[in-house]
Design a protein around this motif. Structure first.
Motif, mmCIF file in Angstrom:
data_model
loop_
_atom_site.group_PDB
_atom_site.id
_atom_site.type_symbol
_atom_site.label_atom_id
_atom_site.label_comp_id
_atom_site.label_asym_id
_atom_site.label_seq_id
_atom_site.Cartn_x
_atom_site.Cartn_y
_atom_site.Cartn_z
ATOM 1 N N ALA A 41 0.781 -1.217 0.067
ATOM 2 C CA ALA A 41 0.006 0.007 0.096
ATOM 3 C C ALA A 41 0.764 1.158 0.071
ATOM 4 O O ALA A 41 2.071 1.263 0.328
ATOM 5 N N THR A 42 0.412 2.462 -0.394
ATOM 6 C CA THR A 42 0.856 3.674 -0.445
ATOM 7 C C THR A 42 1.231 4.141 0.926
ATOM 8 O O THR A 42 1.994 5.108 1.200
ATOM 9 N N THR A 43 0.542 3.734 1.959
ATOM 10 C CA THR A 43 0.738 4.343 3.280
ATOM 11 C C THR A 43 0.544 3.144 4.224
ATOM 12 O O THR A 43 0.028 2.094 4.011
ATOM 13 N N PRO A 44 1.138 3.563 5.463
ATOM 14 C CA PRO A 44 0.966 2.573 6.698
ATOM 15 C C PRO A 44 -0.465 2.188 7.054
ATOM 16 O O PRO A 44 -0.742 1.001 7.195
ATOM 17 N N GLU A 45 -1.356 3.106 6.775
ATOM 18 C CA GLU A 45 -2.750 3.041 7.002
ATOM 19 C C GLU A 45 -3.412 2.042 6.068
ATOM 20 O O GLU A 45 -4.296 1.247 6.358
ATOM 21 N N GLY A 46 -2.808 2.336 4.594
ATOM 22 C CA GLY A 46 -3.287 1.333 3.615
ATOM 23 C C GLY A 46 -2.901 -0.298 3.871
ATOM 24 O O GLY A 46 -3.520 -1.172 3.864
ATOM 25 N N PRO A 64 2.630 -0.704 -4.956
ATOM 26 C CA PRO A 64 1.651 0.075 -4.805
ATOM 27 C C PRO A 64 1.535 1.393 -5.630
ATOM 28 O O PRO A 64 2.576 1.648 -6.402
ATOM 29 N N SER A 116 4.622 3.532 -7.433
ATOM 30 C CA SER A 116 5.901 3.127 -6.751
ATOM 31 C C SER A 116 6.749 2.289 -7.737
ATOM 32 O O SER A 116 6.201 1.790 -8.755
#
Length: 274
Positions: A71-76, A107, A110
């Motif tokens: 994912a592009t973010t830790p939340e993702g 992601p 990237s």
């Protein structure tokens, strides 16, 4: 192996049937093993799908699919892990033999393939204890390298087994003929997988020459170039004697034929060329 050794991945007849009708079509031809996809389960509802499985004495050879960790973010990544936990819950409710993992590719935006593989490792580390607590094996499915960017950055059986070896038991591999047939290390890696008790599923179809679409033009067994009998012999020599699961994505060919004819052809080819 008898017909009991044949499973139908419901992607093979997705264009013809919903879940309940697909089950009826398989049972009409004495097939009692299936592998559904999560969207097919969601469409009918998990409780109803589980009732159909139990009332018909079906074997669910795998639930497709978990994974898609990068994912592009830790939340993702955290959201992907939570979704995978729900996939484990669904697999448990269906008494599936494993949850198949297609791990995910790069992601969005990237070009960092090592970082994507690192997120896969992190995702597996977070998911495995949850799956172990529910006795649900995880099956990493390495995908052909053409899918490294968008679907799976784990592309060889060796890579998948290296991941498994970092975690110990309750995680293994799904060996799909379409994805691994070309690998020069295939024989040694199948033997390695068998020695470690890592073979959880065996998927079959064929590689057409030419292939018109690299996702949606898989071949029926016997119509392409894969030596399916040799692959089966290697897998059985490694100790796996579970069902062979037919998984064919074929939008413009088998997906447009009557579902009963597709299933009948799967049976005929299973008995003659696999």
């Amino acid at each position: 192996m008898s017909l009991a050794g044949l499973s139908i991945n419901l992607a093979t007849i997705r264009q013809q049937y919903g879940f309940a009708a697909a089950v009826d079509a398989c049972l009409a031809q004495n097939i009692t093993a299936i592998a559904p996809w999560r969207d097919q389960i969601h469409a009918i509802g998990l409780d109803e799908a589980a009732r159909i499985v139990r009332s018909n004495g079906l074997t669910v050879t795998g639930l497709c699919r978990g994974g898609m960790f990068p994912a592009t973010t830790p939340e993702g990544l955290a959201a992907a892990i939570e979704d995978n936990k729900r996939a484990v819950d669904e697999a448990v409710a269906l008494d599936a033999e494993c949850l198949v993992l297609v791990v995910g590719g790069l992601p969005g935006g990237s070009r960092d393939l090592p970082a994507a593989r690192g997120m896969v490792l992190d995702g597996l580390a977070a998911l495995l204890p949850y799956a172990q607590a529910q006795n649900m094996p995880l099956a990493i499915e390495p995908l052909h390298p053409m899918y490294a960017a968008d679907r799976a950055c784990v592309n060889t059986l060796e890579q998948a087994l290296d991941l498994c070896d970092q975690f110990g038991p309750d995680i293994g591999v799904a060996i799909d003929a379409y994805h691994v047939w070309w690998d020069p290390k295939l024989a040694e890696q199948i033997a390695r997988a068998g020695a470690g008790g890592r073979i959880l599923a065996h998927h079959i179809c064929d590689w057409l020459v030419p292939t018109r679409d690299l996702l949606l033009d898989r071949g029926m067994m016997g119509d392409g170039v894969i030596d399916l009998k040799a692959l089966r012999a290697m897998i059985e020599a490694a100790g796996y004697h579970g069902p062979q699961e037919v998984e064919i994505f074929s939008a413009e060919n088998w997906g447009k034929r009557p579902g009963d004819a597709v299933i009948a052809t799967c049976i005929e080819r299973f008995e003659t060329v696999c």
